[in-house]
Design a protein around this motif. Structure first.
Motif, PDB file in Angstrom:
ATOM      1  N   UNK A 170       0.826  -1.210   0.000  1.00  0.00           N
ATOM      2  CA  UNK A 170       0.000   0.000   0.000  1.00  0.00           C
ATOM      3  C   UNK A 170       0.855   1.252   0.000  1.00  0.00           C
ATOM      4  N   UNK A 171       2.001   1.199   0.680  1.00  0.00           N
ATOM      5  CA  UNK A 171       2.898   2.355   0.693  1.00  0.00           C
ATOM      6  C   UNK A 171       3.447   2.635  -0.703  1.00  0.00           C
ATOM      7  N   UNK A 172       3.774   1.577  -1.454  1.00  0.00           N
ATOM      8  CA  UNK A 172       4.269   1.767  -2.822  1.00  0.00           C
ATOM      9  C   UNK A 172       3.169   2.324  -3.720  1.00  0.00           C
ATOM     10  N   UNK A 173       1.947   1.821  -3.547  1.00  0.00           N
ATOM     11  CA  UNK A 173       0.831   2.388  -4.302  1.00  0.00           C
ATOM     12  C   UNK A 173       0.624   3.857  -3.927  1.00  0.00           C
ATOM     13  N   UNK A 174       0.825   4.174  -2.650  1.00  0.00           N
ATOM     14  CA  UNK A 174       0.688   5.560  -2.202  1.00  0.00           C
ATOM     15  C   UNK A 174       1.710   6.460  -2.889  1.00  0.00           C
ATOM     16  N   UNK A 175       2.947   5.971  -3.021  1.00  0.00           N
ATOM     17  CA  UNK A 175       3.970   6.770  -3.699  1.00  0.00           C
ATOM     18  C   UNK A 175       3.595   7.024  -5.154  1.00  0.00           C
ATOM     19  N   UNK A 176       3.006   6.002  -5.781  1.00  0.00           N
ATOM     20  CA  UNK A 176       2.590   6.147  -7.176  1.00  0.00           C
ATOM     21  C   UNK A 176       1.442   7.148  -7.300  1.00  0.00           C
TER      22      UNK A 176
ATOM     23  N   UNK B  63      -0.526  13.633   2.532  1.00  0.00           N
ATOM     24  CA  UNK B  63      -1.770  12.891   2.695  1.00  0.00           C
ATOM     25  C   UNK B  63      -1.736  11.532   2.019  1.00  0.00           C
ATOM     26  N   UNK B  64      -1.285  11.487   0.764  1.00  0.00           N
ATOM     27  CA  UNK B  64      -1.284  10.221   0.031  1.00  0.00           C
ATOM     28  C   UNK B  64      -0.334   9.212   0.645  1.00  0.00           C
ATOM     29  N   UNK B  65       0.883   9.646   0.963  1.00  0.00           N
ATOM     30  CA  UNK B  65       1.854   8.725   1.579  1.00  0.00           C
ATOM     31  C   UNK B  65       1.360   8.278   2.948  1.00  0.00           C
ATOM     32  N   UNK B  66       0.788   9.208   3.725  1.00  0.00           N
ATOM     33  CA  UNK B  66       0.290   8.852   5.061  1.00  0.00           C
ATOM     34  C   UNK B  66      -0.807   7.799   4.967  1.00  0.00           C
TER      35      UNK B  66
ATOM     36  N   UNK C 219      -2.488   2.445   6.390  1.00  0.00           N
ATOM     37  CA  UNK C 219      -3.157   1.176   6.095  1.00  0.00           C
ATOM     38  C   UNK C 219      -2.215  -0.004   6.292  1.00  0.00           C
ATOM     39  N   UNK C 220      -0.958   0.137   5.920  1.00  0.00           N
ATOM     40  CA  UNK C 220       0.013  -0.939   6.172  1.00  0.00           C
ATOM     41  C   UNK C 220       0.169  -1.197   7.666  1.00  0.00           C
TER      42      UNK C 220
ATOM     43  N   UNK D 191      -5.355  17.301   3.188  1.00  0.00           N
ATOM     44  CA  UNK D 191      -4.497  16.269   3.781  1.00  0.00           C
ATOM     45  C   UNK D 191      -5.296  15.001   4.054  1.00  0.00           C
ATOM     46  N   UNK D 192      -6.488  15.150   4.602  1.00  0.00           N
ATOM     47  CA  UNK D 192      -7.332  13.998   4.917  1.00  0.00           C
ATOM     48  C   UNK D 192      -7.925  13.361   3.654  1.00  0.00           C
ATOM     49  N   UNK D 193      -8.366  14.193   2.729  1.00  0.00           N
ATOM     50  CA  UNK D 193      -9.010  13.680   1.518  1.00  0.00           C
ATOM     51  C   UNK D 193      -8.017  12.889   0.665  1.00  0.00           C
ATOM     52  N   UNK D 194      -6.779  13.364   0.567  1.00  0.00           N
ATOM     53  CA  UNK D 194      -5.790  12.680  -0.261  1.00  0.00           C
ATOM     54  C   UNK D 194      -5.277  11.390   0.376  1.00  0.00           C
ATOM     55  N   UNK D 195      -5.579  11.174   1.654  1.00  0.00           N
ATOM     56  CA  UNK D 195      -5.186   9.923   2.309  1.00  0.00           C
ATOM     57  C   UNK D 195      -5.938   8.726   1.747  1.00  0.00           C
ATOM     58  N   UNK D 196      -6.926   8.953   0.912  1.00  0.00           N
ATOM     59  CA  UNK D 196      -7.741   7.863   0.364  1.00  0.00           C
ATOM     60  C   UNK D 196      -7.143   7.237  -0.900  1.00  0.00           C
ATOM     61  N   UNK D 197      -6.184   7.880  -1.523  1.00  0.00           N
ATOM     62  CA  UNK D 197      -5.719   7.452  -2.842  1.00  0.00           C
ATOM     63  C   UNK D 197      -5.192   6.014  -2.860  1.00  0.00           C
ATOM     64  N   UNK D 198      -4.307   5.678  -1.939  1.00  0.00           N
ATOM     65  CA  UNK D 198      -3.756   4.316  -1.911  1.00  0.00           C
ATOM     66  C   UNK D 198      -4.792   3.275  -1.481  1.00  0.00           C
ATOM     67  N   UNK D 199      -5.578   3.502  -0.403  1.00  0.00           N
ATOM     68  CA  UNK D 199      -6.555   2.485   0.013  1.00  0.00           C
ATOM     69  C   UNK D 199      -7.606   2.162  -1.045  1.00  0.00           C
TER      70      UNK D 199
END
Length: 515
Positions: free
Chosen positions: A161-167, A346-349, A354-355, A400-408
């Motif tokens: 999930x962290x790698x997907x977050x980076x992408x 946000x995205x990386x967090x 999730x990890x 910050x909160x909204x972008x935390x959804x990208x990887x999940x």
């Protein structure tokens, strides 16, 4: 005899490949894609239409909107036009991945993207520009459908999930850089130079997709074109020899090389081609049915549609709304800066959280609903404030909160289906969130603003849709979810000839059937 795909030894990875190198390359490509999205929305590139005051004094327009004299509705259509190509091409590229190497398909898509962006730079009318934007969507289709499965295959198990977050971090970062890039290039040079620059940046990656040895996706058999061609040629040679012998032994069968067998082979070849096309369509229909009856997948995509409706309109109208509500002198730079910082963090967090929670589909839905609900409260409150500084603080927290959804959200798309369905899962998800999300959102928000003529009210109405997204994802918490990413790991293989008899054995009809 062509050996079964499952019996083939997996080909070694190419010499250029390491997992981290692949991640970096895909992140840069993704960022360039979204720099284009941000640049076309920036005040420097998008510009403004001609305005006249009560005294009849007119101020000439600037950028794309000024040069082509566009209404807000037409201007909004330009941001969404490329989705037409995306809608058509995404499922096609996902289906072709079962017959052609996915890495090569990415190279094809990037080439189309590069040429289309160059076309935008040389556009001479609104409709020509709109057509080029549609073709940009075709170019994006291959990459967005196939890149995430490659990353998921090669990421460390504990950091998927962290790698997907980076992408996916490159989405807000690219849009934000696009604001800054478009504002600078459009302000100091000309809006056309912004598109020429994007085309030059993408060109090396388009060439890279064709020249290097390609990778393989899990769940798909290696596409060995040369070996398959050699096998076909060998079979053809054997058949030709048999045909020659048959011609010598029975003059009634062949006359001058043209005869019964030649005609029957031609008919059989045409019939086989039609049969293969029907098989492809049948397989696509079955795969689509699997996705559409999967409650986890459907709920995830519905929530993503509502979410992307808001984010798409934010990305396009955000700088203009900020300029009109708070009289920002440099709205491109401010929105770009806030989005870069909040998008990255946000995205990386979201991926790392999730990890740490345990990368499961249920935990992903908990994170999606919670982060979106809190982010909606913060963004809604920000637009209610009169103070510019108060707005910046609350809007930054909301982003910050909204972008935390990208990887999940993309983790759920990849892991609620078996490996061979991942490209189609990503393609249909992407098509859905665009065709029902940010495609209509930009022109609809433009119509709303033309009607009520109040950017603050328009922004509040738009932001309230985030509460709907949070509610839909909250439903997913209660669904029975199973991680299928390791199910059905047998590679998808292409049809092959499994048995063959010499042409001279048996009667003519039997030999034709075997051929």
């Amino acid at each position: 005899m062509v050996p079964p795909s499952s019996s083939m030894d997996p080909s070694p990875p190419p010499s250029w490949f390491t997992p981290k190198r692949l991640l970096i390359i895909f992140c840069v490509i993704n960022m360039i894609n979204y720099v284009d999205r941000g640049a076309i929305a920036s005040n420097g590139v998008n510009g403004s239409s001609e305005t006249c005051d009560d005294k009849g004094i007119c101020k000439s327009g600037s950028g794309i909107q000024g040069e082509f004299d566009l209404t807000n509705f037409q201007d909004g259509l330009l941001s969404s036009a490329f989705m037409v190509g995306l809608l058509v091409a995404s499922p096609i590229f996902a289906s072709l991945a079962k017959s052609y190497n996915p890495f090569r398909l990415i190279g094809v898509g990037l080439s189309v993207w590069t040429l289309s962006v160059a076309g935008c730079a040389s556009a001479f009318s609104f409709w020509f520009f709109a057509i080029c934007r549609m073709l940009v969507g075709v170019g994006e289709a291959s990459f967005i459908s196939l890149a995430a499965p490659f990353i998921d295959d090669n990421a460390p198990v504990s950091q998927k999930t962290a790698w997907l977050a980076m992408f996916y971090m490159c989405i807000p970062t690219g849009i934000a850089l696009g604001y800054v890039y478009g504002g600078y290039v459009g302000g100091y040079f000309h809006w056309r130079y912004a598109f020429w620059g994007e085309a030059l940046l993408m060109l090396p990656f388009a060439v890279f997709g064709f020249l290097v040895k390609p990778l393989q996706l899990k769940g798909f058999s290696p596409v060995e074109s040369k070996k398959a061609l050699a096998s076909v040629e060998t079979v053809s040679s054997v058949t030709d020899v048999a045909d020659s012998k048959a011609s010598k032994l029975d003059g009634r069968m062949l006359v001058g090389g043209d005869g019964i067998i030649g005609d029957e082979l031609s008919k059989t070849s045409k019939s086989e081609s039609i049969h293969n096309i029907l098989n492809q369509l049948s397989r696509f229909a079955k795969d689509m049915k699997v996705l559409l009856v999967d409650k986890v997948y459907v709920v995830n995509v519905f929530g993503y549609i509502a979410y992307n409706f808001v984010i798409g309109a934010y990305s396009y109208w955000g700088p203009k709304a900020g300029y009109n509500i708070y009289h920002m002198k440099s709205a491109d730079m401010l929105f770009g800066g806030v989005t870069i910082v909040c998008g990255i963090l946000g995205t990386i967090s979201g991926g790392f959280i999730l990890d740490r929670m345990g990368a499961t589909i249920s935990n992903a839905f908990i994170l999606l609903s919670g982060a979106t609900f809190l982010g909606a409260i913060s963004c809604f409150s920000a637009f209610c404030l009169r103070s510019l500084y108060g707005f910046i603080v609350l809007f930054a927290v909301g982003e910050l909160l909204v972008f935390a959804t990208q990887a999940p959200v993309n983790y759920v798309c990849l892991h609620c289906v078996r490996p061979s369905l991942r490209p189609l899962s990503m393609a249909i998800s992407t098509v859905s969130i665009h065709i029902f999300g940010d495609v209509p959102s930009s022109p609809l928000v433009g119509i709303l603003q033309d009607h009520i003529n109040n950017w603050r009210d328009t922004a509040l109405i738009l932001t309230s849709i985030l509460f709907l997204a949070a509610g839909i994802w909250f439903i997913g918490v209660f669904l029975h979810a199973v991680d299928k990413s390791n199910d059905g790991s047998q590679p998808v293989s292409t049809p092959r000839i499994t048995s063959r008899k010499p042409l001279l054995d048996g009667n003519v009809d039997e030999s034709l059937c075997e051929v």
